[in-house]
Each structure stands twice: as structure tokens, then as C-alpha cells.
Scaffold this active site. Structure first.
Site, PDB file in Angstrom:
ATOM      1  N   SER B  94       0.868  -1.182   0.000  1.00  0.00           N
ATOM      2  CA  SER B  94       0.000   0.000   0.000  1.00  0.00           C
ATOM      3  C   SER B  94       0.897   1.222   0.000  1.00  0.00           C
ATOM      4  O   SER B  94       1.523   1.546   1.015  1.00  0.00           O
ATOM      5  CB  SER B  94      -0.901   0.004   1.235  1.00  0.00           C
ATOM      6  OG  SER B  94      -1.902  -0.977   1.121  1.00  0.00           O
ATOM      7  N   LYS B 169      -7.399   2.281  -2.675  1.00  0.00           N
ATOM      8  CA  LYS B 169      -7.067   1.928  -1.289  1.00  0.00           C
ATOM      9  C   LYS B 169      -7.070   3.182  -0.409  1.00  0.00           C
ATOM     10  O   LYS B 169      -7.574   3.167   0.722  1.00  0.00           O
ATOM     11  CB  LYS B 169      -5.704   1.229  -1.246  1.00  0.00           C
ATOM     12  CG  LYS B 169      -5.126   0.947   0.137  1.00  0.00           C
ATOM     13  CD  LYS B 169      -5.756  -0.249   0.807  1.00  0.00           C
ATOM     14  CE  LYS B 169      -5.305  -0.419   2.258  1.00  0.00           C
ATOM     15  NZ  LYS B 169      -4.138  -1.252   2.443  1.00  0.00           N
ATOM     16  N   LYS B 237       0.400   5.838   8.183  1.00  0.00           N
ATOM     17  CA  LYS B 237       1.169   5.664   6.936  1.00  0.00           C
ATOM     18  C   LYS B 237       0.266   5.852   5.719  1.00  0.00           C
ATOM     19  O   LYS B 237       0.587   6.597   4.790  1.00  0.00           O
ATOM     20  CB  LYS B 237       1.795   4.263   6.924  1.00  0.00           C
ATOM     21  CG  LYS B 237       2.673   3.987   5.732  1.00  0.00           C
ATOM     22  CD  LYS B 237       2.686   2.494   5.384  1.00  0.00           C
ATOM     23  CE  LYS B 237       1.590   2.186   4.372  1.00  0.00           C
ATOM     24  NZ  LYS B 237       1.670   0.851   3.789  1.00  0.00           N
TER      25      LYS B 237
END
Lengths: 292, 292
Positions: B94, B169, B237
Site C-alpha cells: 500500500s 485503497k 502511513k
């Protein structure tokens, strides 16, 4: 038992009809004569607020906001003056729960019970009699009046003491508003980054990001459909009550405050009558996107 | 066809095992020797990154973040140096979609194809082989490699060109984080106003406020369970990537920025390893509430 309903607006009028359908002996009152006439045509009796207070064991109110409920109930020659000990007020308006408590405490002095019983579901569910009632008040008073609310709703949930109905409604409105903004922000980012929001919707709806807001509002955003549903101006009213309540009890509501500012900005740009999913327009105006 | 997997962390290791179970000839690489040995015991071959690049028609990467993927692929003596024209990188990490595009454009110069294919679902779904893949890249490249991802996931969705997987995402992570905060704020208001959040949950879960976040996180908040699940530090993150991406493409993300600050505050107060539903702790610390 005679029931009175004060307030025949978009919600109150179909709710009156469902009470009549269920066989209740219903008196109604509203400033709008044509709404009263429509209810009378459906079988209701027209009455003044004072008559409703004096004659009805259960008084229902369905009014715009806290000041109207307070004025109708506790104002000079208000309904409370006429209600008898042992009677019950069920306020179905969505108002500040602190005001619900204030009214209940005044009524208690006269031996009058109170439930706060705001609804979710909007006009279509008011018509279908499938509203969701979130109810605050004594358990025993709730149990005694649950059937009346059941004539207008599919779900009638007791959430605690007086004010708990409106507090629950505020929690609901906070979550809905924030979810709509989160969806708008995420879809705008996707679009700006060159990804089709329709594909994003399909890819994520089944996962942790999925929600009833996404299922009902993403298609509206994608189609550019801003027909209410639930108007921004009404959501502004509810969030003002949420902020007032939060300030009273010392709850931090930074996320609610910022989404309220987005709604206010949209209101001041002529979008107050649009569906609350029109938060997407705030993002479209900032980015110049004509559509999602 | 030989497949290589670089990165055997919490996610990569069970994903390797599912590839082996599906019968793929798999080479693996990781700095952590014991993770490599575990994969070898399950049937994989140990290899260097360079060997994987040279020998494998498909290279999979599952690494912590953008800088690691960039360094492994494009750094000095990186995997890209060794990969052959016609081979494919599938980056399942990701990362910032802008970095996905940058890597893809470097690989394209060497005739190497790329898909960005981040997942949602976490360790349990990695073990079960039921992850959701959000995939960016050419349709034809996606079609050719869908089966490999299918060995690790229950859902494999093509979202657009390279970067579209990671963009999707990010949209997902924005919505999840904001929904968790909205839920926390609403439940805190209810609790402070004297209403049982458990009753609020029961009253509103079936309506417009209902969501997968509410179904999975409200019970954790109510029980005081902060076991991850998905750690705050990982969500930080992802939201940093969302903010970076937004700044690149000019998308406004004020709501994301504020929830990121809440996560950062929790991180600096020792909660980085807790489940992301621990946003409720931010509200608990502000209000002094010991529990919901």
C-alpha cells in the site's frame, strides 16, 4: 383515548393519517389551514392547541425545532397550561435534548409525563408508517405509549430517560453527516487522481468502508442527483442542536463543527434545499469538477 | 511460470503460503531469515532479489511503504536491473499512487509491465486467502495475472490504469478513518449526555448511520478492546500517502488532515500499536471518561 397532534408539516401530516388508519380518535392543530383540512378530510377533528391540551390524554407534537416546541408547550397560554395531571406529552420533533429535559421538568411539576421521540426516515417512511422512533423517558411511560408510536413507525426503541431520544438522534445525525463528507472527500481524491469513482465504489463497498450512507448516497453523487431526501438546512438545524448539546455537557465535537461549516457554506451558496449528499458540491466547487 | 515474492512480513508470509498451496513455483526473499526459512519449509525456494528479478516472469512485492518499494525496485542494483522485457511487477504494497506511476514509467522504458495491487483485509484474510485486491494497470496485464492474485484473495477488482489500485485503497482508508472518528465523537456525546452508547448503537445501526465500521468497531469501543486489527501506525502511513497524493493532484482533504492529526496525537501518546478504533481514546482522554 383521545389523542391530539400539533404540527401537520411534511412529516406530521402523513403521521396523522397513519394514526387515523390505526383507529385513533385524533384531534389536530396547525397554523396551516389547508393541512388541517386535509387531516379532517381523512377523519381527524380540528381543534385549537388549548382544546387539545384540555381534551387529550396524549398530546403529540411534531414541530420544526426547540424554540417552537418550547413556545407551544410552555409559552403564555401554552398547551401545558391546559393539560391534566396524568396526561402525557410525546414530542416527536427533533430538538436539543437539553430542551427536552427542560420541558419535561416543567411538565413534571404539573404531574404531566413526557417522552421525547424523534424519528429518522423522512417523508417516504412517514407516509409508509415505517419511521424509526428513538425514545427517551420513563420505561413505564414508554411501555404505555409504544403502540401509538408503532402506528407510525416500524421501529420504536427506548434509549433511556427524557432527552435520550433526541441525544440518540443527534448521534445518528453526526455520523451520517461525517460519513457523507468522508465519502465526498475520498471520491473527489479518486477522481482528481484519475480513477473512476464508480469503480472505487464497486471495489470498496463490500469492505470496511461500506455503509448505508455509501449505498444510498454514492449513486446520487455519481448521477449528480441532489433531490432531497433530507435537506442540508434540516441537517444544519440538527447539527446546531448537537453542538449546543455538546457545549452543555462538555463533549468535544471538532469533526461535527467542521462538517457543520461545510453545510453552512453550502447554505450560503444557495444549496440549503439540496439533499445532504450535496456536500460533494463543496468539493466540486473547490476542484472545478463538473461531475464525479 | 516462476513467480518471485519479495517481502515476507505479517502479510507477505501467509500470502506466500497461499501461492504455494495453489501450486505456484515460488522464490522468496526477505531480510528476515526466519521468515524465509518458514516459507522454504512450506515449499518455496530462497533467492536474492537479483535472482528473483532475473529468473521470475512475475515479481510480487509486499513491502512497508513507497520508499521501500522504490529502493528495492529502482535502487542501485535494484530488481528492475535484472528483470527481463515482457516480465511483470505486481506491487501489492500500500503506497502513494504517484510513486506507483513513477515506478511503472521507469519499468516501461525496459519493457516491463506493472500492476499496483494493494489489498484490504489484514492478516486474518491474508491467512485465509480472502483478501480484497484493488488493482491498477493495463486491462490486458490485469487479465493475464488475475489468477495469481486470486490465489491470495476472494475479490480482485480492476480499478483503472497504474496507480488506480493504490488510489482506491486511499479512498477506502480515508472513509474508514473518518467513519471511526465520527462514531467515536457521536458515542462520546451520547455518553456525556447520559445516554448508554450500547442503546444508541442498537437504535441507529439499522438506519442511515449504519456501516461496516459501526458493526465491527462499536463493539470494540464498548468493550474497551484495542487489540489490532489494523494498527493506528499503519493508518497514519496510509493517510500520509493520501495527503501526499492529494497535494500532488490538487484535491482538498481537510477531513483527512484532521483525522490524521488525531491519529498522530494518539501515536505520540503511546497508542500507535492499538487498533484504529482507539480514536475513541482521544475522546476519552479529553473527557476523562474511563469507558464508553
Amino acid at each position: 383515548m383521545k389523542i391530539g397532534l400539533i404540527g401537520l408539516g411534511i412529516m406530521g401530516k402523513p403521521m396523522a393519517k397513519n394514526l387515523l388508519k390505526a383507529g385513533y380518535d385524533l384531534a389536530v392543530s396547525d397554523l396551516n389551514r389547508s393541512a388541517v383540512e386535509e387531516a379532517v378530510a381523512a377523519g381527524a377533528k380540528s381543534a385549537s392547541n388549548a382544546e387539545i391540551g384540555a381534551d387529550c390524554g396524549v398530546v403529540l407534537t411534531m414541530l420544526p425545532n426547540s424554540p417552537q416546541v418550547k413556545a407551544v408547550m410552555l409559552g403564555e397560554d401554552g398547551v401545558a397550561v391546559h393539560m391534566k395531571p396524568g396526561s402525557t406529552l410525546i414530542d416527536m420533533s427533533s430538538i436539543d435534548p437539553m430542551v427536552s429535559k427542560e420541558i419535561a421538568s416543567e411538565l413534571e411539576k404539573k404531574g404531566i409525563e413526557m417522552l421525547d421521540a424523534p424519528v429518522s426516515g423522512g417523508e417516504p417512511k412517514a407516509i409508509d408508517g415505517t419511521l424509526s422512533f428513538m425514545v427517551g423517558g420513563k420505561r413505564e411511560v414508554f411501555d404505555r405509549h409504544k403502540e401509538i408510536l408503532g402506528a407510525m413507525g416500524a421501529s420504536v426503541v427506548h434509549c433511556g430517560g427524557v432527552g435520550a431520544g433526541n441525544t440518540t438522534k443527534l448521534a445518528n445525525q453526526i455520523i451520517v453527516a461525517c460519513n457523507i463528507q468522508a465519502l465526498s472527500e475520498a471520491m473527489t481524491l479518486a477522481k482528481m487522481a484519475g480513477v473512476d469513482p464508480q469503480l472505487v465504489f464497486q471495489a470498496i463497498r463490500g469492505g470496511l468502508a461500506g455503509s448505508t450512507v455509501m449505498e444510498s448516497k454514492a449513486p446520487m453523487m455519481l448521477e449528480g442527483n441532489d433531490r432531497p431526501g433530507f435537506k442540508i438546512d434540516l441537517h444544519i438545524k440538527d447539527l446546531n442542536n448537537a453542538l449546543d448539546c455538546a457545549h452543555s455537557v462538555g463533549a468535544p465535537v471538532p469533526m461535527t463543527a467542521q462538517v457543520q461549516e461545510v453545510f453552512q457554506w453550502l447554505h450560503s451558496h444557495g444549496c440549503g434545499g439540496d439533499d445532504h449528499s450535496s456536500i460533494i458540491k463543496y468539493y466540486r466547487m473547490l476542484t472545478g469538477l463538473e461531475s464525479l
